[in-house]
Design an enzyme around this catalytic site. Structure first.
Site, PDB file in Angstrom:
ATOM      1  N   HIS A 120      31.742  41.298  31.428  1.00 25.42           N
ATOM      2  CA  HIS A 120      30.529  42.284  31.409  1.00 25.42           C
ATOM      3  C   HIS A 120      31.117  43.610  30.789  1.00 25.42           C
ATOM      4  CE1 HIS A 120      32.591  43.804  35.351  1.00 25.42           C
ATOM      5  NE2 HIS A 120      32.021  44.837  34.736  1.00 25.42           N
ATOM      6  N   ASP A 134      34.043  35.600  34.397  1.00 23.18           N
ATOM      7  CA  ASP A 134      34.107  37.371  33.931  1.00 23.18           C
ATOM      8  C   ASP A 134      35.548  37.721  33.259  1.00 23.18           C
ATOM      9  OD1 ASP A 134      32.893  39.621  33.487  1.00 23.18           O
ATOM     10  OD2 ASP A 134      33.498  40.450  35.489  1.00 23.18           O
ATOM     11  N   GLY A 141      33.834  52.063  35.747  1.00 24.75           N
ATOM     12  CA  GLY A 141      34.738  52.140  34.465  1.00 24.75           C
ATOM     13  C   GLY A 141      35.891  51.553  34.738  1.00 24.75           C
ATOM     14  N   ASN A 142      36.495  51.058  35.916  1.00 25.64           N
ATOM     15  CA  ASN A 142      37.570  50.178  36.155  1.00 25.64           C
ATOM     16  C   ASN A 142      37.704  48.866  35.836  1.00 25.64           C
ATOM     17  OD1 ASN A 142      38.400  52.535  38.484  1.00 25.64           O
ATOM     18  ND2 ASN A 142      40.097  51.734  37.524  1.00 25.64           N
ATOM     19  N   SER A 143      36.404  48.234  35.385  1.00 25.38           N
ATOM     20  CA  SER A 143      36.230  47.013  35.039  1.00 25.38           C
ATOM     21  C   SER A 143      37.207  46.522  33.859  1.00 25.38           C
ATOM     22  CB  SER A 143      34.895  46.618  34.432  1.00 25.38           C
ATOM     23  OG  SER A 143      34.054  46.516  35.530  1.00 25.38           O
ATOM     24  N   THR A 145      37.380  44.162  38.763  1.00 27.38           N
ATOM     25  CA  THR A 145      36.106  43.684  38.282  1.00 27.38           C
ATOM     26  C   THR A 145      34.890  44.053  38.933  1.00 27.38           C
ATOM     27  OG1 THR A 145      34.941  41.592  37.487  1.00 27.38           O
ATOM     28  CG2 THR A 145      36.048  41.430  39.423  1.00 27.38           C
ATOM     29  N   ILE A 148      33.237  46.316  42.998  1.00 26.20           N
ATOM     30  CA  ILE A 148      33.610  46.867  44.215  1.00 26.20           C
ATOM     31  C   ILE A 148      32.475  46.662  45.221  1.00 26.20           C
ATOM     32  CG2 ILE A 148      34.982  48.983  43.123  1.00 26.20           C
ATOM     33  CD1 ILE A 148      32.394  50.367  43.076  1.00 26.20           C
ATOM     34  N   LEU A 203      36.028  18.378  39.338  1.00 24.78           N
ATOM     35  CA  LEU A 203      36.512  17.429  40.281  1.00 24.78           C
ATOM     36  C   LEU A 203      35.453  16.317  40.464  1.00 24.78           C
ATOM     37  CD1 LEU A 203      38.956  16.697  42.014  1.00 24.78           C
ATOM     38  CD2 LEU A 203      38.260  18.208  43.894  1.00 24.78           C
ATOM     39  N   GLY A 204      34.242  16.884  40.961  1.00 21.00           N
ATOM     40  CA  GLY A 204      33.270  15.850  41.169  1.00 21.00           C
ATOM     41  C   GLY A 204      33.044  15.657  42.605  1.00 21.00           C
ATOM     42  N   THR A 238      31.500  17.768  46.249  1.00 21.27           N
ATOM     43  CA  THR A 238      30.680  18.892  46.841  1.00 21.27           C
ATOM     44  C   THR A 238      31.292  19.314  48.278  1.00 21.27           C
ATOM     45  OG1 THR A 238      28.745  17.799  47.903  1.00 21.27           O
ATOM     46  CG2 THR A 238      28.378  18.637  45.554  1.00 21.27           C
ATOM     47  N   GLY A 239      31.204  20.421  48.879  1.00 21.32           N
ATOM     48  CA  GLY A 239      31.762  20.647  49.922  1.00 21.32           C
ATOM     49  C   GLY A 239      31.378  22.273  50.439  1.00 21.32           C
TER      50      GLY A 239
END
Length: 447
Positions: free
Chosen positions: A104, A134, A206-208, A224, A226, A263-264, A266-267
């Protein structure tokens, strides 16, 4: 509370305190013992953390009301708006000039400038970028660069000291310290694949893309986002674990993009409520709700009701953590999963499938479906099932729900994710999705 990315706009307001009338000189030692200081470590690390400034043009699209289109107006109004922004980055390879940052920070940028701590500036080239995690990789051409040492985020513990380095508010390089407050944070709706390190080391806009390091000066995470009401630090910041970022970087270097492993299944997260209902003795892990046929999980013998407890011998705390780690491993990666089934521990070997074969983020199919994850339906319906959907995403706002099965586009029958994408690509006017929801068949229009 809102969770915010850390890229900073080029706006700065500074309040100055009254000047000091005297300068205090602190001793470097007391009774012959050196005072504790992070300075020696930081002197080696800070040259590897860079400031990033970007400039570009964003395209904004706005739907024109029907009444104006009746008089010949186009269906959409397109407007371009220039933008500038600031962020941070980390040099991970001095010889090749590779710089790690956030997607981003550099997204849609036409110009990317990297500034070192010694004042030198360079135009950067984007090697690759992955929105889902990201993570982005840049390259600069320069001699005499300093690279950071890579740590191991899998061995982090809550309470370990952490130091954040970046470019908050465009002030220039800034260092803050704290501890690791939590691990494997997910379900924050910041990114598609979430497995965050949480820290109270002060990080701000600005830390991103900046560095989160341990006391040995080793990179353990990429700052990334906050958690705060007004974009300011409240002691809860999030960083992408370096091991997860490294998996993405390998693929960006090899392919220029990420070929996700799938993996295939859902959970959901295993918690005390689920554990009690299923009579399980453990309280953490990834509970498997469903295994899709002809997938890596099915081939490995994973079953609905299993609890995945480890990946390659390392503990899995939640389904979100499992999904993030699997999603950053490349298609074809061979891994070992630890399972709990009927009270007994079991280990299975898995060769991950490819995302394009088994599942896609719906944004890759159509922009208005962003926020949904699509998989080929596992029953006799032969359609496209929405296995997951992000809250307040375009797909949810349009009316789609998790477990919906899309069986058609207008009058065209679709039996797979590929069919759906092909059908949507061919539509130019109004588009209706035929959806099975429970026992009902409904139509949802893409607007």
């Amino acid at each position: 509370m809102k969770i915010r990315p850390l890229v900073s706009a080029l706006v700065l307001s500074v309040s100055l305190a009254a000047p000091m009338t005297a300068t205090a000189v602190l001793p470097v030692s007391v009774d012959g013992q050196s005072l504790p200081s992070l300075a020696p470590m930081l002197e080696n690390v800070t040259p590897a953390v860079v400031n990033i400034s970007v400039a570009g043009t964003q395209t904004q699209r706005q739907r024109v009301p029907e009444i104006f289109r009746q008089f010949g107006a186009p269906p959409e109004a397109v407007r371009e708006r220039p933008f500038k922004g600031l962020g941070s980055g980390v040099i991970i390879d001095a010889k090749e000039g590779y710089v790690l940052t956030n997607h981003h920070v550099i997204n849609e940028a036409d110009e990317i400038t990297v500034t070192l701590t010694d004042g030198r500036s360079f135009m950067a080239t984007k090697i690759g970028s992955d929105e889902g995690t990201d993570v982005a990789l840049l390259q600069i051409e320069s001699d005499n660069l300093t690279a950071i040492k890579m740590g191991d985020s899998d061995i982090l513990r809550v309470g370990d000291f952490a130091v954040a380095i970046g470019n908050p508010f465009g002030l220039g390089q800034t260092v803050t310290s704290g501890i690791v407050g939590a691990l494997a944070r997910s379900s924050l709706n910041i990114e598609n694949y979430e497995n965050f390190i949480q820290t109270d080391a002060a990080i701000n806009s600005g830390n991103s893309g900046g560095a989160l390091v341990n006391l040995n000066g080793e990179l353990i995470g990429i700052n990334t986002a906050i958690y705060g009401p007004n974009g300011g630090n409240v002691g809860i910041g999030f960083a992408i674990p370096v091991n997860m970022a490294s998996n993405v970087l390998k693929q960006l270097l090899e392919h220029g993009e990420v070929h996700r492993g799938v993996l295939g299944v859902t959970g959901r997260d295993l918690n005390s409520e689920v554990a009690k209902a299923m009579d399980l003795e453990i309280q953490q892990g990834a509970f498997v709700n469903q295994v899709f046929p002809d997938t890596a999980a099915a081939d490995a013998g994973i079953e609905a009701g299993d609890v995945i407890t480890t990946i390659n011998g390392k503990k899995v705390k939640s389904f979100g953590q499992l999904r993030a780690q699997i999603g950053t491993m490349g298609a074809g990666a061979e891994i070992e999963l630890g399972l709990l089934r009927d009270g007994k521990n079991k280990t299975v070997s898995v060769k991950l499938g490819a995302a394009e074969e088994q599942a896609l983020n719906a944004k890759d199919v159509h922009s208005r479906l962003a926020g949904a994850t699509l998989v080929n339906a596992s029953d006799n319906t032969k359609g496209v099932e929405i296995s997951e959907i992000v809250k307040n995403s375009p797909a949810q706002r349009m009316g789609l729900r998790a477990d919906d099965i899309i069986i058609g586009v207008n009058r065209v029958r679709v039996k797979s994710v590929k069919d759906l994408k092909d059908a949507l690509d061919e539509q130019k006017g109004s588009t209706a999705l035929q959806v099975i929801r429970g026992d009902a068949r409904i139509y949802i229009f893409i607007r």
